[in-house]
Design a protein around this motif. Sequence first.
Motif, PDB file in Angstrom:
ATOM      1  N   PHE A   6       0.790  -1.168  -0.038  1.00  0.00           N
ATOM      2  CA  PHE A   6      -0.019  -0.013  -0.063  1.00  0.00           C
ATOM      3  C   PHE A   6       0.684   1.312   0.136  1.00  0.00           C
ATOM      4  O   PHE A   6       0.510   2.190  -0.783  1.00  0.00           O
ATOM      5  CB  PHE A   6      -0.890  -0.039   1.267  1.00  0.00           C
ATOM      6  N   ALA A   7       1.968   1.099   0.857  1.00  0.00           N
ATOM      7  CA  ALA A   7       2.700   2.550   1.036  1.00  0.00           C
ATOM      8  C   ALA A   7       3.674   2.830  -0.273  1.00  0.00           C
ATOM      9  O   ALA A   7       3.509   3.794  -0.827  1.00  0.00           O
ATOM     10  CB  ALA A   7       3.922   2.112   1.767  1.00  0.00           C
ATOM     11  N   TYR A   8       4.239   1.780  -1.022  1.00  0.00           N
ATOM     12  CA  TYR A   8       4.588   1.870  -2.299  1.00  0.00           C
ATOM     13  C   TYR A   8       3.530   2.428  -3.489  1.00  0.00           C
ATOM     14  O   TYR A   8       3.844   3.355  -4.277  1.00  0.00           O
ATOM     15  CB  TYR A   8       5.050   0.736  -2.951  1.00  0.00           C
ATOM     16  N   LEU A   9       2.331   1.700  -3.150  1.00  0.00           N
ATOM     17  CA  LEU A   9       1.286   2.428  -4.300  1.00  0.00           C
ATOM     18  C   LEU A   9       1.059   3.808  -4.128  1.00  0.00           C
ATOM     19  O   LEU A   9       1.064   4.816  -5.073  1.00  0.00           O
ATOM     20  CB  LEU A   9       0.138   1.542  -3.971  1.00  0.00           C
ATOM     21  N   GLN A  10       0.912   4.148  -2.727  1.00  0.00           N
ATOM     22  CA  GLN A  10       0.568   5.628  -2.426  1.00  0.00           C
ATOM     23  C   GLN A  10       1.632   6.563  -2.909  1.00  0.00           C
ATOM     24  O   GLN A  10       1.466   7.619  -3.337  1.00  0.00           O
ATOM     25  CB  GLN A  10       0.229   5.559  -0.907  1.00  0.00           C
ATOM     26  N   LEU A  11       2.857   6.215  -2.399  1.00  0.00           N
ATOM     27  CA  LEU A  11       3.925   6.927  -2.744  1.00  0.00           C
ATOM     28  C   LEU A  11       4.226   7.196  -4.090  1.00  0.00           C
ATOM     29  O   LEU A  11       4.161   8.415  -4.620  1.00  0.00           O
ATOM     30  CB  LEU A  11       5.210   6.308  -1.940  1.00  0.00           C
ATOM     31  N   THR A  12       4.158   6.110  -4.885  1.00  0.00           N
ATOM     32  CA  THR A  12       4.158   6.367  -6.229  1.00  0.00           C
ATOM     33  C   THR A  12       3.024   7.395  -6.938  1.00  0.00           C
ATOM     34  O   THR A  12       3.430   8.086  -7.810  1.00  0.00           O
ATOM     35  CB  THR A  12       3.937   4.849  -7.014  1.00  0.00           C
TER      36      THR A  12
END
Length: 530
Positions: A482-488
Amino acid sequence: MEHPLVAAALALPLPIQIAGLVVGIPLLAIVVNVLRQILVPTDPTAPPVVFHYIPWFGSAAYYGMDPYKFMFECRDKYGDVFTFILLGRRMTVALGPKGNNLSLGGKVSHVSAEDAYTHLTTPVFGKGVVYDCPNDMLMQQKKFIKHGLTTEALQSYAELMPAECQEYFAKELKLSKQNPGPKTVDVLHMMAQLIVLTASRTLQGKEIRDNLSVRFAKLLEDLDKGFTPLNMMFPNLPLPSYRRRDAAQKEMSDFYMSIMAKRRTGEHDHENDMIQALQGSVYRNGTPLTDRDVAHMMIALLMAGQHTSSATSSWFLLHLAHDQDIQQRLYQEQVDNFGNPDGTFRPMTFEDTKKLPIMDSCIRETLRLHAPIHSILRKVLQPIVVPQSLAAPSENVSYVIPKGHIIVAAPGVSQMDPKIWEKAGSWNPLRWLVDGGIAKTANEQYQAGEKVDYGFGAVSKGTESPYQPFGAGRHRCVGEQFAYLQLTLVIGEIVRNFKLTAAQKAIPETNYQTMIVLPLDPKINLEARV
Ligand code: HEM
């Protein structure tokens, strides 16, 4: 007969006698403490203790001001395993990949995260979940969360996040092609808002998003102020911030309960959010998660993701503002993959976000240099023998970390270790790229290797990796995807719309006074791309 010195002291006026005691007793305690460390022989199996003047207080100031400086310096003096005193607690640090393995890969019978964290987290999250329940229940809660983060859910989140960013840009930044700026912004403040907006619109559910601008933001602030190093050391003090923390926890928990009650009556308008995923989950023994449990897990998820991701994205943007070459590459990656002939961009899908080497390596590199959590703690439940290969007093004797100590893993130390990484202190995302792809260095070791199922699905054990921004072992993060998705998505949206330039001479210093490693007073300039 009184000793002449005592008699002379008693003959002094009372205020001088009191002043003498106030200064004399602490001074005596310091002298005794120093002499004890120098003269009294220590148990050869006990890890070396960091020299300190003030008993009980120990190395609190040194560690608290800059934990990494403290740990690197102590490593030079004492080796990879050492104990320091922190406000009466005995903290034993085990450094390096092997040191990380000792605590993160430790057995539940030997090390406990619950016992190390519960006094900080339970008043904030609420009872019955995470560190206020047996470890096996936490593992099952993590499984429920993982099951909630389905591909379908993540795909829908990818659709929702950019709109939140656009609305923020228009309403809060007020920058546009017609009014391009530049404008100096507090990047941490901006990212805290963008992260809470996008997380609440997706993972937390629409009702939370709709209430964000009103009462919820205040509750979140009060909870935050109850999640500080002071709370970690003193769980209950008669201070207003503690009372506000408790009141906010109750109100927020009740708010989630009211959302669930409303949804049960059919009055709901939610997508693939986590409340929906958790409601109805049942433990292996047949016990269902109650609404109260779900409410407390939702608070835990909010707290777990908010500061980690806003800190990471703030550091990321600060580096971009100071590194025009990488910023241009990142922008070009967006143009190459999503650019339309008319200069606009098509939306990114969840699948797209996994195929962006520059973005990916920027996130990795930011997490390497600015891991949001500098110290991962476990309480030692049974004495732990330190492997000779990690640290030892002599060939035939091993160190033993006694029961009752807190064992500290600091993955950030191996992530910034000049013995492992070339130019370890520089932010260089390109180190992760080999022939335009993602490097197979530390990351390969991290992703590959032995797979273990701690109860929330098979994950790479990864406890001996030099790169662990998301932890390792049974307490490994379940929010990484989720963090990678959100940051990206959020950073992608910013880079598409704005050119970033430095507003300060250098990357700001680090603020270690909070639970998360944050930039101190960070500013950047934003200018709308025209
Ligand atoms: C655990 C880092 C985002 C939920 C952890 C741990 C680390 C970490 C280091 C291990 C803690 C320990 O071993 O004591 C990060 C970073 C993030 C991030 C760097 C973002 C850049 C998130 C998000 C969520 C989340 C977005 C939720 C959606 C959790 C949970 C745990 C965890 C549930 C498990 C705690 C446990 O088992 O004890 N995270 N996290 N994290 N994180 Fe994250």
